[in-house]
Design a protein around this motif. Structure first.
Motif, PDB file in Angstrom:
ATOM      1  N   SER A  34       0.846  -1.259  -0.126  1.00 19.50           N
ATOM      2  CA  SER A  34       0.165  -0.127   0.046  1.00 19.50           C
ATOM      3  C   SER A  34       0.787   1.189   0.147  1.00 19.50           C
ATOM      4  O   SER A  34       0.575   2.052  -0.802  1.00 19.50           O
ATOM      5  CB  SER A  34      -0.827   0.116   1.214  1.00 19.50           C
ATOM      6  N   LEU A  35       1.947   1.204   0.805  1.00 19.84           N
ATOM      7  CA  LEU A  35       2.877   2.362   0.929  1.00 19.84           C
ATOM      8  C   LEU A  35       3.643   2.539  -0.308  1.00 19.84           C
ATOM      9  O   LEU A  35       3.777   3.535  -0.946  1.00 19.84           O
ATOM     10  CB  LEU A  35       3.703   2.168   1.902  1.00 19.84           C
ATOM     11  N   GLN A  38       1.563   4.238  -3.037  1.00 24.80           N
ATOM     12  CA  GLN A  38       1.444   5.714  -2.764  1.00 24.80           C
ATOM     13  C   GLN A  38       2.899   6.372  -3.115  1.00 24.80           C
ATOM     14  O   GLN A  38       2.734   7.585  -3.967  1.00 24.80           O
ATOM     15  CB  GLN A  38       0.962   5.781  -1.377  1.00 24.80           C
TER      16      GLN A  38
END
Length: 770
Positions: A34-35, A38
């Protein structure tokens, strides 16, 4: 070719690919998916903004896309691009829609901002103005200063080395069981960057005193105000800075790192003796090294009676006796080789408080310490020939084939089971209470846990232990009753016993609950448990809060989870050498006569509310704002008679005992002990009618922690082993409509947009007459 290499599109692709490789594989620890997504979104936007900074570069960047979409000669390539766009968009959508099983990212500030004032020891301290009163009254280098540092050293080693380590490097014997790891005081990023008032705040208020950005719910730092006097804390701080060689930070710009002159009449401490020209370390330097690194455990006179020795298991070696457990000399040789002692100093002994000093000491310094150790035992002047030292005869190693393993197993059952147990877990079956040569109770090694093996790494090392035995312990030598081949066969078989256990997790933090159809298993041998992924965590003695525990035989817990549409079940496996059911003949046989036995027990802890942010209750029984549920199981008892029990406890912090529910009928648990291992199964509905209970939800990351009580050691109350927070994830069911429908729709839309672009560009090229 030069025009192609200079084209902005090529550089955009290269830079984006390089950034992805760096974020995905270059950073350690690995970045969660998820990071990573981003980061890549921001990276792509940034790269495109630079690449389209002016009209000229924008036109050059877009030129290949316009040609691809509209040029009549590129129709085959255009069709291939359409397939890639549709497939790639659908794949990205699938990746986004599929369940994400990565653990949540937990960020914390290493040095959070301290408060201006704190109230401890029944008075207020202004941290801006606060100074170490002992340092101000005893200038560095003075006799009073050295005496205070020595007292601080004793305080540190009695209280702090279990986590922060003998060398203050955060590598204490229990440090690996906590997340975050204990601070490394030798790192220039820790106390070297801090004022003493800051360190005083952190020590006295511990983990619970941290602000939110310091993640107090994770910190295992004790509240030392409860266990140390104010002056003791300042002495320990003096020792930390003196040992590491750092100077405390100060607000005064004019302050320098110069050491103050000692008061008149007090001698300047002598500098360390230098290494001689022949590379050897002087006797004075060797003694200085010993007092710095070894005396706190082994004693100033090498007799194993250092100030911290009473808290350690196993006990530090008494060098005056000249008895050493691990050596490569023959069973008939009383002493080890110098290289054997050097190996122990250099590499340490895993599972004990003996660290590896190879990272700190140079070879000449280790040589000097070996010589000093031999002087303690009065055998330093004897040559190897005079001592009768001879190596263990290895013979011809036997390949670990099926025949060797079969022979080894038969020999193991004949010669080793009485001490190590049939599964190798160290549960004695002979009925004997084993002691070492000094009368201390001793337990055979758990052969299924190689991370706790002291000096042994491979089959050759096992062969040597079998051949020479372990001096000072009941482990005998086997050269007189076993041939070389037989010892190799047993060594080969012993190496397979590590397959009996799930290895300790070295980074994974998630217990993954598997969904099954039908009822949940009640028997630990039910094949349904094979469907549940198993994970093993370290159990650490409670050195955090009184009444403290400094060692335990139970060091690991293995967890499995299953659930269906109605309930959840956890199976906890704990290697426990003793069957602690008070009054049972098996319990009485191995009872420690100086210890009142208690009932074995195990517990699981959850927050009442599943957190929606990174903030959680403190893993030490929660806190007043964030209560926890505790599922507690306790083994039966025969004297006095009592059945096994499963109860729910509610807790709101470590300062008071958990409260027992009057009605715990929602929870059921049963335990089974065999071959040195408890297997306990907890079961509870996913939801209950009691608002104090956690409500389990599939797909949510649920904090989970564990605790264990060893009845043989009389553990009860706060004297137990524990873990910090980990995660429980009940894996959600796959939604085919959402998963495949979303990805298909996104692929279709991407294809339509691509075709719209093709139509627009074809008109443009047609207008040019191309």
């Amino acid at each position: 070719m030069r025009r192609v290499l200079a084209h902005p599109l090529l550089w955009v692709v290269v830079v984006i690919l390089a950034l992805y490789l760096f974020f995905a594989y270059g950073l350690q620890p690995p970045m969660p998916r998820s990071l990573l997504l981003q980061f890549m979104v921001f990276a792509v936007i940034g790269v495109l903004m630079v690449a389209t900074f002016d009209d000229h570069t924008y036109e050059r960047l877009m030129e290949p896309f316009r040609l691809l979409l509209g040029h009549p000669r590129l129709r085959p390539l255009r069709f291939l691009a359409l397939l890639l766009v549709v497939g790639g968009s659908a794949g990205l959508a699938y990746s986004w829609a599929e369940p994400n099983f990565e653990a949540p990212v937990e960020l914390r500030s290493v040095h959070p901002a301290p408060p201006t004032t704190i109230r401890i020891y029944d008075k207020s301290f202004d941290l801006v103005e606060l100074r170490n009163p002992l340092r101000e009254a005893n200038p560095e280098g003075s006799e009073g200063y050295r005496a205070l540092v020595a007292e601080g050293a004793e305080i540190y080693y009695k209280n702090c080395l279990y986590c922060h380590g003998d060398d203050l490097d955060g590598q204490g014997v229990f440090g690996y069981g906590f997340n975050p790891r204990p601070a490394n005081f030798r790192d220039v990023g820790t106390i070297a960057q801090l004022q003493e008032s800051y360190v005083f705040w952190r020590i006295t208020t511990g983990g619970p005193g941290l602000p939110r950005e310091g993640a107090p719910w994770l910190s295992a730092m004790p509240v030392w105000e409860e266990m140390l006097e104010e002056e003791e804390v300042w002495k320990a701080i003096l020792f930390l800075y003196d040992y590491t060689g750092f100077a405390p930070r100060s607000w005064e710009l004019a302050e320098t790192a110069a050491v103050e002159e000692p008061p008149a009449g007090e001698a300047e401490p002598a500098p360390p003796a230098e290494t001689a020209e022949d590379g050897k370390v002087s006797a004075e330097r060797a003694e200085e090294l010993y007092l710095t690194y070894c005396a706190q455990c082994h004693g100033r006179d090498g007799d194993g009676q250092g100030p911290v020795a009473e808290f350690l298991y196993p006990k530090p070696r008494d060098f005056t006796l000249g008895v050493f457990k691990y050596k490569t000399t023959h069973a008939d040789s009383e002493f080890p080789y110098d290289e054997d002692l050097k190996k122990t100093i250099r590499e340490g002994l895993p599972g004990t408080s003996m660290p590896g000093w190879g990272k700190r000491l140079k070879e000449p310094e280790i040589d000097a310490l070996v010589q000093l150790i031999k002087e303690f035992g009065e055998w330093a002047e004897d040559t190897p020939e005079e001592l009768g030292l001879a190596p263990i005869e290895l013979g011809e190693p036997v390949p670990a084939d099926a025949e060797s393993l079969a022979r080894g197993r038969r020999l193991f059952e004949k010669a080793c089971v009485q001490c190590h147990g049939s599964r190798g877990r160290g549960n004695i079956t002979s009925g004997k209470k084993l002691e070492d040569d000094w009368g201390d109770r001793i337990w055979p090694r758990n052969l299924t846990r190689p991370s706790t093996w002291r000096w042994t790494r491979d089959a050759e090392d096992v062969f040597q232990r079998i051949s020479a035995g372990i001096r000072g312990t009941p482990m005998p030598e086997h050269t007189t009753e076993m041939s070389e081949q037989q010892r190799w066969d047993i060594a080969n078989y012993v190496m397979t016993l590590r397959e009996e256990a799930v290895p300790l997790s070295t980074g994974e933090t998630v217990v993954r609950g598997r969904r099954i159809d039908g009822p949940l298993p009640e028997d630990p041998d039910d094949p349904a448990w094979d469907e549940a992924p198993a994970i093993t965590f370290a159990l650490v003695p409670n050195v955090i809060k009184e009444k403290r525990l400094f060692h335990s035989l139970n060091e690991r817990i293995t967890v499995r989870a299953l659930f269906n549409g109605e309930s959840v079940a956890l199976r906890l496996d704990i290697d426990d050498r003793t069957y602690s059911v008070p009054g049972d003949p098996l319990e009485i046989r191995y009872r420690d006569e100086e210890t009142e036995p208690t009932r074995d027990a195990v517990a699981v802890q959850f927050p009442v509310e599943i957190p929606t942010t990174s903030e959680k209750p403190s893993f030490r029984h929660g806190d007043p704002k964030n209560p926890v549920n505790i599922w507690y199981w306790r083994a039966p008892s025969k004297t006095p008679p009592a059945a096994e029990e499963a109860v729910i406890l509610d807790a709101r912090g470590p300062d008071g005992p958990p409260s027992r529910r009057e009605d715990s009928s929602a929870l059921s648990a049963r335990g089974e002990w065999a071959d040195g291992q408890w297997r306990v199964i907890f079961r509870r509905p996913l939801e209950t009618q009691d608002g104090r209970d956690i409500r389990f939800e599939a797909g949510r990351y649920i904090p989970i922690a564990f605790a264990n009580w060893d009845g043989w050691a009389g553990q009860s109350g706060s004297r137990h082993t524990l873990t910090g927070w980990y995660w429980l994830l009940l894996e959600p069911e796959e939604d085919p409509v959402r998963l495949y429908g979303t990805s298909g729709l996104v692929g279709l839309l991407a294809g339509l947009l691509f075709m719209a672009g093709v139509r627009s560009q074809r008109r443009r090229f047609a207008g040019r007459g191309t």
